[in-house]
Write a protein that holds these residues in place. Structure first.
Motif, mmCIF file in Angstrom:
data_model
loop_
_atom_site.group_PDB
_atom_site.id
_atom_site.type_symbol
_atom_site.label_atom_id
_atom_site.label_comp_id
_atom_site.label_asym_id
_atom_site.label_seq_id
_atom_site.Cartn_x
_atom_site.Cartn_y
_atom_site.Cartn_z
ATOM 1 N N TYR A 9 -13.759 -20.277 -14.833
ATOM 2 C CA TYR A 9 -13.997 -21.762 -15.043
ATOM 3 C C TYR A 9 -13.544 -22.789 -14.216
ATOM 4 O O TYR A 9 -13.902 -23.634 -13.869
ATOM 5 N N GLN A 10 -12.214 -22.415 -13.736
ATOM 6 C CA GLN A 10 -11.253 -23.311 -12.739
ATOM 7 C C GLN A 10 -12.215 -23.256 -11.292
ATOM 8 O O GLN A 10 -12.227 -24.467 -10.958
ATOM 9 N N TRP A 11 -12.758 -22.338 -10.943
ATOM 10 C CA TRP A 11 -13.476 -22.236 -9.649
ATOM 11 C C TRP A 11 -14.562 -23.026 -9.833
ATOM 12 O O TRP A 11 -14.822 -23.389 -8.600
ATOM 13 N N TYR A 63 -10.297 -14.704 -15.438
ATOM 14 C CA TYR A 63 -9.370 -15.697 -15.773
ATOM 15 C C TYR A 63 -9.488 -17.093 -14.966
ATOM 16 O O TYR A 63 -9.173 -18.127 -15.596
ATOM 17 N N TYR A 64 -10.079 -17.163 -13.823
ATOM 18 C CA TYR A 64 -10.099 -18.184 -13.079
ATOM 19 C C TYR A 64 -11.584 -18.607 -12.941
ATOM 20 O O TYR A 64 -11.847 -19.740 -12.307
ATOM 21 N N VAL A 108 -8.848 -10.943 -13.058
ATOM 22 C CA VAL A 108 -8.377 -12.163 -12.415
ATOM 23 C C VAL A 108 -9.768 -13.072 -12.303
ATOM 24 O O VAL A 108 -9.825 -14.182 -12.374
ATOM 25 N N GLU A 146 -13.775 -26.372 -9.451
ATOM 26 C CA GLU A 146 -13.329 -26.887 -8.370
ATOM 27 C C GLU A 146 -14.048 -26.810 -7.046
ATOM 28 O O GLU A 146 -14.221 -27.569 -6.281
#
Length: 389
Positions: A337-339, A334-335, A331, A342
């Motif tokens: 780069y997005q975190w 997976y997230y 988890v 953001e």
């Protein structure tokens, strides 16, 4: 592992992303049992007072040494004559050699002793029985057999499904959080480290970015030494204070330096990464080393406690740790780069640090009520697990 690693590095024109994913899936299936069994072997081979440094060394081999891999892969991927595929090929070659060594020189370590000799399993005293004759030593050819009989009287289905309800056992739940979360932080650092060094303002090459993982490996070695020394000294001190009696809960004391180094590492890494033009790469490397020091200590504390407190179901407990660790790490990766996009490095790692503080504080009730939990587990056969015969 040999076959799936060779598959992952295949240069065939038909190779695509889906094929690579399935190769990685089979690698995970092949390697997962190793992570649980290698910890349990420490319990098979050594007495309680001998396990501290050896368990720390085992966790460095399992998790800390993994940070040396990106250094090698950086050189491999940047070499035009090799390419990234050879990172899989080399793995296949070394695993092939490891298989030969495993087959020839690693005998079965599990041994089904009489109940009264299971000193790790007993909460209270067990009546003495007549001595059991020592079995004859097995021949070398006999030890090469891939199957040497069952080591338990439990049913196969019970053993198969036992790890899943164990997640509800307080000690196992604590161990999953303690080990899985701190390892997860190192996984997400590994995912985004290239983003920090390859992009502005540093613009490192792939080879140079790979070298930055050296700090993590050095940190794991420091964690090994510090964990071994701290565990032995503190455990001996607590035994003396307890009238010469050892309790598995003494292993939880290793969480204190784990908390210290994790807070320094996670908070510092987030702040330094968000202002890398001000702090530079050396500061980030120092905080990365602190994170891996805490990782080795946290993983060692949870593994040692579960091995000593629940020796009879240690394989199942380590299986639970692996399941939780892999899911949590997936988890995070997976997230990741997005975190970062953001929230930014600072906010993200400060949050991670606060979560880690909360998890470490759960060690206080675990230390206080751990013995009661062990006694309840054995006396009432909670969830119909691990009935002692």
């Amino acid at each position: 592992m040999v076959a799936s690693s060779a598959w992952g590095g295949s240069r065939q024109k038909s190779l695509n992303y889906r094929s690579l994913v399935w190769a990685r899936v089979f690698q995970g299936v092949a390697l997962a049992p190793f992570e649980s069994l290698v910890n349990d072997v420490v319990g098979d081979l050594y007495f309680v007072h001998e396990r501290g440094f050896r368990m720390a060394f085992t966790n460095v081999c399992l998790f800390g040494a993994a940070f040396l891999t990106p250094v090698c892969v950086g050189f491999i991927a940047s070499d035009d004559s090799l390419g990234w595929q050879w990172s899989f090929y080399f793995l296949s070659i070394f695993m092939g050699a490891g298989f030969v060594l495993l087959f020839l020189f690693l005998p079965e370590t599990a041994y089904q002793r009489p109940r009264y000799l299971q000193i790790d399993f007993n909460v209270g005293p067990v009546p003495f029985h007549d001595p059991v004759p020592v079995p004859a030593k097995q021949s070398f050819l006999h030890r090469l057999a891939p199957f040497s009989g069952r080591k338990t009287d439990e049913s196969f289905l019970k053993l198969l499904f036992r790890p899943f309800p164990l997640f509800l056992q307080p000690a196992v739940a604590w161990g999953c959080l303690m080990q899985g979360v701190i390892i997860g932080w190192t996984v997400i650092v590994g995912v985004i480290l290239a983003l920090i060094f390859l992009g502005p303002p540093l613009f490192f090459t792939v080879k140079d970015a790979g070298k930055m993982y050296t700090a993590a490996f050095i940190g794991s070695i420091l964690g090994l030494v510090l964990a071994g020394i701290y565990t032995e000294l503190v455990t001996r001190f607590l035994i003396l204070r307890n009238g010469g009696q050892y309790e598995p809960e003494f292993r939880i004391a290793l969480v204190i330096p784990t908390l210290l180094f994790s807070v320094i590492g996670l908070y510092g890494f987030g702040i330094a990464a968000s202002e890398i033009d001000q702090y530079g790469w050396i500061v980030i490397e120092v905080f990365l080393a602190c994170i891996t020091i805490s990782m080795v200590m946290g993983a060692t504390a949870s593994a040692q406690y579960l091995l000593d407190a629940h020796r009879d179901i240690s394989i199942e407990t380590f299986t639970c740790l692996i399941i939780f660790k892999n899911l949590f790490s997936f988890v995070l990766a997976y997230y990741a780069y997005q975190w970062v996009l953001e929230r930014g490095f600072k906010r993200m790692f400060v949050t991670f640090g606060c979560i880690e503080v909360g998890i470490c504080l759960l060690s206080v009730p675990m230390y206080v009520f751990g013995k009661r939990n062990r006694e309840f587990f054995y006396r009432h056969d909670i969830l119909k697990l691990a009935r002692l015969r």
